[in-house]
Design a protein around this motif. Structure first.
Motif, short mmCIF file in Angstrom:
data_model
loop_
_atom_site.label_atom_id
_atom_site.label_comp_id
_atom_site.label_asym_id
_atom_site.label_seq_id
_atom_site.Cartn_x
_atom_site.Cartn_y
_atom_site.Cartn_z
N GLY A 166 0.82 -1.21 0.00
CA GLY A 166 0.00 0.00 0.00
C GLY A 166 0.85 1.25 0.00
O GLY A 166 1.89 1.33 0.66
N TRP A 167 0.38 2.27 -0.74
CA TRP A 167 1.16 3.50 -0.87
C TRP A 167 1.25 4.25 0.46
O TRP A 167 2.27 4.84 0.78
N ARG A 168 0.16 4.23 1.26
CA ARG A 168 0.17 4.97 2.52
C ARG A 168 1.20 4.38 3.48
O ARG A 168 1.95 5.13 4.13
N GLU A 169 1.24 3.07 3.59
CA GLU A 169 2.21 2.41 4.47
C GLU A 169 3.63 2.66 3.98
O GLU A 169 4.56 2.81 4.78
N THR A 170 3.80 2.70 2.65
CA THR A 170 5.13 2.95 2.08
C THR A 170 5.62 4.35 2.44
O THR A 170 6.76 4.54 2.86
N LEU A 171 4.75 5.35 2.29
CA LEU A 171 5.14 6.72 2.63
C LEU A 171 5.38 6.87 4.13
O LEU A 171 6.29 7.60 4.54
N ALA A 172 4.55 6.21 4.93
CA ALA A 172 4.74 6.30 6.39
C ALA A 172 6.08 5.70 6.79
O ALA A 172 6.80 6.27 7.64
N ALA A 173 6.46 4.57 6.20
CA ALA A 173 7.75 3.96 6.50
C ALA A 173 8.89 4.89 6.10
O ALA A 173 9.86 5.06 6.84
N SER A 174 8.78 5.51 4.93
CA SER A 174 9.80 6.45 4.47
C SER A 174 9.92 7.63 5.42
O SER A 174 11.02 8.05 5.80
N ALA A 175 8.78 8.20 5.82
CA ALA A 175 8.80 9.36 6.72
C ALA A 175 9.45 9.01 8.05
O ALA A 175 10.23 9.80 8.60
N ARG A 176 9.16 7.82 8.58
CA ARG A 176 9.74 7.44 9.87
C ARG A 176 11.24 7.18 9.77
O ARG A 176 11.98 7.47 10.72
#
Length: 313
Positions: A166-176
């Protein structure tokens, strides 16, 4: 220690004596380079060399986000005078041969401990105990050194071999992962440019990760890059507060909450200023201005907004 010794050796000797006599105990913070500059009236390079001497003797350790502290290993049989006079092997250089990696690691440690403003080629040379000009055989300028520091610090945190679903989980992982880099190195947010991206492998790795998660959505180029940039700008925007807060804590000895409780101009403004709504809200209880919590709160709201945008496309 003789008055004829260079100032940095005299300063190192005084600090060494404090460690030997127990006035500074293992884990205690030793004066920072800024404190040494102020208290001994010396230049940054001199202060840096004094701490480098103690570091090379194993008496102090640089701890990120804490500062320089007395190491667990204390002076044993040596007196301060004997430790100061310990001869070096002819031609020996502490830490081995001078390399780009060694210079970058030293620069990162310096910025972690003293802030990016304290970084200088002369100061790095002092810590490494090499002539300043020898650095330029490996790094062309301070600007290039900062770029190498950025690339090295963003490369410390490996991205997962398999991206989340999922794109949302991917962006959240990147942000963290970005937040973790800024957290370890509070100066980092001050030297990142998002409007003129630095050509660094580990910065473009972030873009590659984010865009790989977003491309399956079928959005156009503008939306794809806007989403990627918004996430990166948000993380950096919160992280920009890390370094000033650490410096303020070091300079005042007070946490943000402790400072707010005693700062008279702030108390006067909040008590008698023409801000009744703010005064009412602030009086509801103790607000926890915690940047880690604020980062997570803001990240979810940013992603919520993007999710709504994506669903309406």
């Amino acid at each position: 220690m003789s008055d004829a010794d260079p100032p940095y050796l005299r300063i190192a000797g005084e600090l060494r004596e404090r460690i030997a006599t127990g006035r500074l105990r293992p884990g205690d913070r030793v004066p920072s380079t800024r404190a040494i500059m102020r208290d001994w009236g010396v230049a940054l390079a001199t202060a840096t060399k004094a701490l480098a001497v103690l570091g090379n003797e194993g008496l102090v350790d640089a701890v990120p986000r804490v500062g320089t502290v007395v190491a667990a290993r204390r002076l044993h049989q040596q007196t301060p005078q004997r430790a100061a006079r310990r001869p070096a092997r002819p031609g020996a250089r502490p830490g081995g041969a001078l390399t780009v990696d060694r210079i970058v690691r030293c620069a990162v440690e310096t910025a972690d401990r003293d802030g990016i403003a304290a970084l200088s080629m002369r100061g790095i040379a002092g810590r490494l105990e090499v002539p300043t000009m020898s650095l330029y055989r490996h790094v062309r300028s301070k600007d290039e050194l900062v770029l190498l520091m950025i690339d090295a610090t963003f490369g410390e945190e490996p991205y997962p071999a398999v991206a989340p679903t999922g794109w949302r989980e991917t962006l959240a992982a990147s942000a963290r992962l970005q937040w973790a880099s800024y957290r370890r190195h509070p100066w980092l947010a001050q030297v990142i440019s998002l409007t003129r991206p630095q050509p660094l492998v580990n910065l473009f790795r972030i873009a590659e990760w984010n865009l790989t998660g977003l491309v399956p959505l079928g959005l156009g180029q503008q939306d794809l890059l806007d989403i990627h940039m918004t996430v990166c700008i948000f993380v950096r925007g919160v992280a920009i507060g890390l370094a000033p807060e650490l410096e303020a804590t070091e300079d005042t000895g007070l946490t943000g909450d402790e400072w707010a409780d005693v700062d008279q101009p702030l108390i006067e403004l909040l008590t008698n200023g023409p801000f009744p709504t703010f005064r009412e809200v602030s009086g509801m209880g103790n607000y926890d201005l915690d940047l880690d919590r604020l980062f997570e709160f803001g990240l979810q709201r940013v992603l919520d907004g993007m999710e709504e945008m994506v669903s309406n496309r």
